[in-house]
Design a protein around this motif. Structure first.
Motif, PDB file in Angstrom:
ATOM      1  N   ASP A 204     -10.055  13.301  -7.598  1.00 44.70           N
ATOM      2  CA  ASP A 204      -8.788  13.858  -8.046  1.00 44.70           C
ATOM      3  C   ASP A 204      -7.679  13.238  -7.207  1.00 44.70           C
ATOM      4  N   CYS A 205      -6.708  12.644  -7.880  1.00 43.45           N
ATOM      5  CA  CYS A 205      -5.641  11.923  -7.196  1.00 43.45           C
ATOM      6  C   CYS A 205      -4.280  12.391  -7.696  1.00 43.45           C
ATOM      7  N   VAL A 206      -3.275  12.226  -6.840  1.00 41.17           N
ATOM      8  CA  VAL A 206      -1.893  12.515  -7.202  1.00 41.17           C
ATOM      9  C   VAL A 206      -1.277  11.248  -7.791  1.00 41.17           C
ATOM     10  N   ILE A 207      -0.629  11.376  -8.930  1.00 40.42           N
ATOM     11  CA  ILE A 207       0.069  10.235  -9.533  1.00 40.42           C
ATOM     12  C   ILE A 207       1.430  10.103  -8.853  1.00 40.42           C
ATOM     13  N   CYS A 208       1.660   8.956  -8.218  1.00 41.47           N
ATOM     14  CA  CYS A 208       2.872   8.751  -7.423  1.00 41.47           C
ATOM     15  C   CYS A 208       3.826   7.747  -8.051  1.00 41.47           C
ATOM     16  N   GLY A 209       3.391   7.038  -9.075  1.00 41.33           N
ATOM     17  CA  GLY A 209       4.251   6.061  -9.727  1.00 41.33           C
ATOM     18  C   GLY A 209       3.468   5.286 -10.768  1.00 41.33           C
ATOM     19  N   TYR A 210       4.153   4.364 -11.417  1.00 40.31           N
ATOM     20  CA  TYR A 210       3.473   3.504 -12.377  1.00 40.31           C
ATOM     21  C   TYR A 210       4.093   2.111 -12.351  1.00 40.31           C
ATOM     22  N   ILE A 211       3.289   1.140 -12.782  1.00 44.10           N
ATOM     23  CA  ILE A 211       3.723  -0.259 -12.832  1.00 44.10           C
ATOM     24  C   ILE A 211       3.430  -0.796 -14.226  1.00 44.10           C
ATOM     25  N   ARG A 212       4.462  -1.295 -14.897  1.00 36.37           N
ATOM     26  CA  ARG A 212       4.261  -1.902 -16.210  1.00 36.37           C
ATOM     27  C   ARG A 212       3.695  -3.305 -16.030  1.00 36.37           C
ATOM     28  N   LYS A 213       2.691  -3.636 -16.844  1.00 38.44           N
ATOM     29  CA  LYS A 213       2.049  -4.941 -16.747  1.00 38.44           C
ATOM     30  C   LYS A 213       2.110  -5.661 -18.087  1.00 38.44           C
ATOM     31  N   LEU A 230       0.751  12.366   2.418  1.00 35.85           N
ATOM     32  CA  LEU A 230       0.328  11.683   1.209  1.00 35.85           C
ATOM     33  C   LEU A 230       0.120  10.210   1.528  1.00 35.85           C
ATOM     34  N   ILE A 231      -1.084   9.702   1.283  1.00 38.31           N
ATOM     35  CA  ILE A 231      -1.375   8.310   1.585  1.00 38.31           C
ATOM     36  C   ILE A 231      -1.772   7.562   0.310  1.00 38.31           C
ATOM     37  N   TYR A 232      -1.520   6.277   0.320  1.00 37.41           N
ATOM     38  CA  TYR A 232      -1.779   5.401  -0.824  1.00 37.41           C
ATOM     39  C   TYR A 232      -3.274   5.196  -1.023  1.00 37.41           C
ATOM     40  N   LYS A 233      -3.731   5.302  -2.311  1.00 39.64           N
ATOM     41  CA  LYS A 233      -5.155   5.146  -2.600  1.00 39.64           C
ATOM     42  C   LYS A 233      -5.447   4.027  -3.593  1.00 39.64           C
ATOM     43  N   SER A 281     -15.054   6.152 -11.054  1.00 39.96           N
ATOM     44  CA  SER A 281     -15.311   4.813 -10.532  1.00 39.96           C
ATOM     45  C   SER A 281     -16.775   4.672 -10.165  1.00 39.96           C
ATOM     46  N   MET A 282     -17.183   3.442  -9.961  1.00 43.21           N
ATOM     47  CA  MET A 282     -18.533   3.187  -9.479  1.00 43.21           C
ATOM     48  C   MET A 282     -18.653   3.671  -8.036  1.00 43.21           C
ATOM     49  N   PRO A 283     -19.765   4.315  -7.677  1.00 45.57           N
ATOM     50  CA  PRO A 283     -19.939   4.771  -6.295  1.00 45.57           C
ATOM     51  C   PRO A 283     -19.838   3.605  -5.319  1.00 45.57           C
ATOM     52  N   THR A 284     -19.151   3.814  -4.193  1.00 47.00           N
ATOM     53  CA  THR A 284     -18.989   2.790  -3.172  1.00 47.00           C
ATOM     54  C   THR A 284     -18.797   3.445  -1.819  1.00 47.00           C
ATOM     55  N   GLU A 285     -19.154   2.743  -0.778  1.00 43.06           N
ATOM     56  CA  GLU A 285     -18.964   3.251   0.574  1.00 43.06           C
ATOM     57  C   GLU A 285     -17.546   2.978   1.073  1.00 43.06           C
ATOM     58  N   LYS A 286     -16.804   2.136   0.357  1.00 47.68           N
ATOM     59  CA  LYS A 286     -15.460   1.778   0.792  1.00 47.68           C
ATOM     60  C   LYS A 286     -14.465   2.853   0.379  1.00 47.68           C
ATOM     61  N   GLU A 287     -13.253   2.782   0.987  1.00 42.31           N
ATOM     62  CA  GLU A 287     -12.225   3.767   0.674  1.00 42.31           C
ATOM     63  C   GLU A 287     -11.570   3.492  -0.670  1.00 42.31           C
ATOM     64  N   SER A 288     -11.537   2.222  -1.095  1.00 44.32           N
ATOM     65  CA  SER A 288     -10.900   1.880  -2.352  1.00 44.32           C
ATOM     66  C   SER A 288     -11.825   2.170  -3.529  1.00 44.32           C
ATOM     67  N   PRO A 303      -1.414  19.339  -6.402  1.00 40.97           N
ATOM     68  CA  PRO A 303      -1.432  18.058  -5.689  1.00 40.97           C
ATOM     69  C   PRO A 303      -1.977  18.132  -4.272  1.00 40.97           C
ATOM     70  N   HIS A 304      -1.605  19.157  -3.506  1.00 39.04           N
ATOM     71  CA  HIS A 304      -2.044  19.205  -2.116  1.00 39.04           C
ATOM     72  C   HIS A 304      -3.543  19.480  -1.980  1.00 39.04           C
ATOM     73  N   GLU A 305      -4.197  19.837  -3.103  1.00 38.75           N
ATOM     74  CA  GLU A 305      -5.646  20.022  -3.085  1.00 38.75           C
ATOM     75  C   GLU A 305      -6.397  18.697  -3.231  1.00 38.75           C
ATOM     76  N   CYS A 306      -5.686  17.616  -3.513  1.00 38.94           N
ATOM     77  CA  CYS A 306      -6.294  16.296  -3.637  1.00 38.94           C
ATOM     78  C   CYS A 306      -6.338  15.662  -2.239  1.00 38.94           C
ATOM     79  N   VAL A 307      -7.453  15.769  -1.589  1.00 36.66           N
ATOM     80  CA  VAL A 307      -7.538  15.326  -0.196  1.00 36.66           C
ATOM     81  C   VAL A 307      -8.536  14.188  -0.058  1.00 36.66           C
ATOM     82  N   VAL A 308      -8.299  13.362   0.963  1.00 36.44           N
ATOM     83  CA  VAL A 308      -9.182  12.235   1.248  1.00 36.44           C
ATOM     84  C   VAL A 308     -10.537  12.773   1.693  1.00 36.44           C
TER      85      VAL A 308
END
Length: 310
Positions: A204-213, A230-233, A281-288, A303-308
């Protein structure tokens, strides 16, 4: 006070566990891709509420008579879902939860009727059942519900969690939930007595912005909270449509809500961090995230319930 009258029940939470297992001390259920709901049912009517105590029946009027399928006054814990092409469709039930136009709701209810599946009973004829072992509650549940197309009881298997997980994986389902057979029911608590084993990892993530591609694609900029900051994910692009954001509404802000913004976000439109989404996402040991897919907005989490996850 009687919780049937006061409402506001916060359901027991499920812990994460990636790997399926076998045990005679556990039962295993298919994990449905829907909205967790509490059903208050008696001879006077049906009241369905999500985890934030929002009344859901106006969005799913086809379920107004499920109380007629109940032999006694009760409170059930379960899942509200919609089947599309034989599969539970999270986006479709979330889209329905947003609707306010009665005509559109009626059309949607005929095209993709909602159902409620109960997997626990926490109140039985004026008495709490939360201190009873899970299998006793399952027996009471079985004796309480008369199934039809709109309400049913979840099926489970004993001991063979790995086989059920593999079957779920083969059917492209989300995974399974394992529950200890003697577990009690704890409101709003996350214990190791209920765990989910998922084919794909979800966050569960907070939506902080969007980028048009290019090619009319859009990426959402994601964040989670860590010690109150709030940190970037990262980003998610697959499954994203700006129409989803427009459905929920958002406010553009002048600068990023993060203290540190990594490169690659120079063209981002920053929005007030009020919306929560599910990213698979596919399971991974990395943060990304690895091969992330946008699964939808959830309005039953703040939003504040979405924690790392550490």
């Amino acid at each position: 006070m009687d919780i049937f009258e006061t409402k506001g029940v916060k359901p027991m939470l499920i812990s994460e566990q990636q790997k399926a297992f076998n045990s005679s001390d556990w039962i295993y259920e298919i994990k449905l891709d829907g909205i967790r709901c509490i059903a208050y049912l008696d001879e006077n009517g049906t009241d369905l509420r999500n985890k934030r105590d929002k009344k859901m029946l106006p969005c799913v009027p086809e379920l107004k008579d499920i109380n007629r399928q109940i032999k006694k006054k009760c409170i059930l814990d379960g899942e509200l879902f919609v089947l599309r092409n034989g599969m539970t469709d999270f986006y479709e039930i979330q889209r329905r939860a947003l609707m306010t136009d009665p005509f559109k709701i009626q059309l949607a209810s005929k095209k993709y009727p909602a159902s409620f599946v109960a997997y626990d009973i926490i109140y039985d004829s004026g008495k709490m059942t939360t201190d009873l072992p899970l299998m006793e509650r399952k027996k009471i549940l079985q004796d309480t519900v008369v199934e039809n197309n709109f309400i049913s009881i979840t099926r489970y298997v004993e001991e063979n969690g790995i086989a059920l997980f593999e079957a779920a994986k083969a059917q492209n389902l989300e995974g399974i939930v394992a529950k200890k057979i003697d577990s009690k029911y704890y409101f709003d608590k996350r214990t190791k007595n209920w765990v989910k084993c998922k084919v794909m990892a979800t966050d569960d993530c907070v939506i902080c912005g969007y980028i048009r591609k290019a090619n009319n694609m859009t990426s959402l900029v994601l964040g989670q909270y860590d010690a109150g900051r709030l940190i970037y994910k990262g980003h998610v692009t697959l499954g994203v449509s700006l129409r989803v954001l427009n459905d929920y509404g958002y406010n553009v802000i002048q600068s990023a809500p993060f203290e540190n913004v990594p490169s690659g976000n120079e063209n981002a439109v920053w929005i007030e961090p009020k919306l929560v989404c599910i990213v698979e996402s596919m399971p991974t040991e990395k943060e990304s995230f690895r091969q992330p897919v946008f699964k939808g907005i959830r309005d039953d989490k703040l939003p504040h319930e979405c924690v790392v996850t550490k």
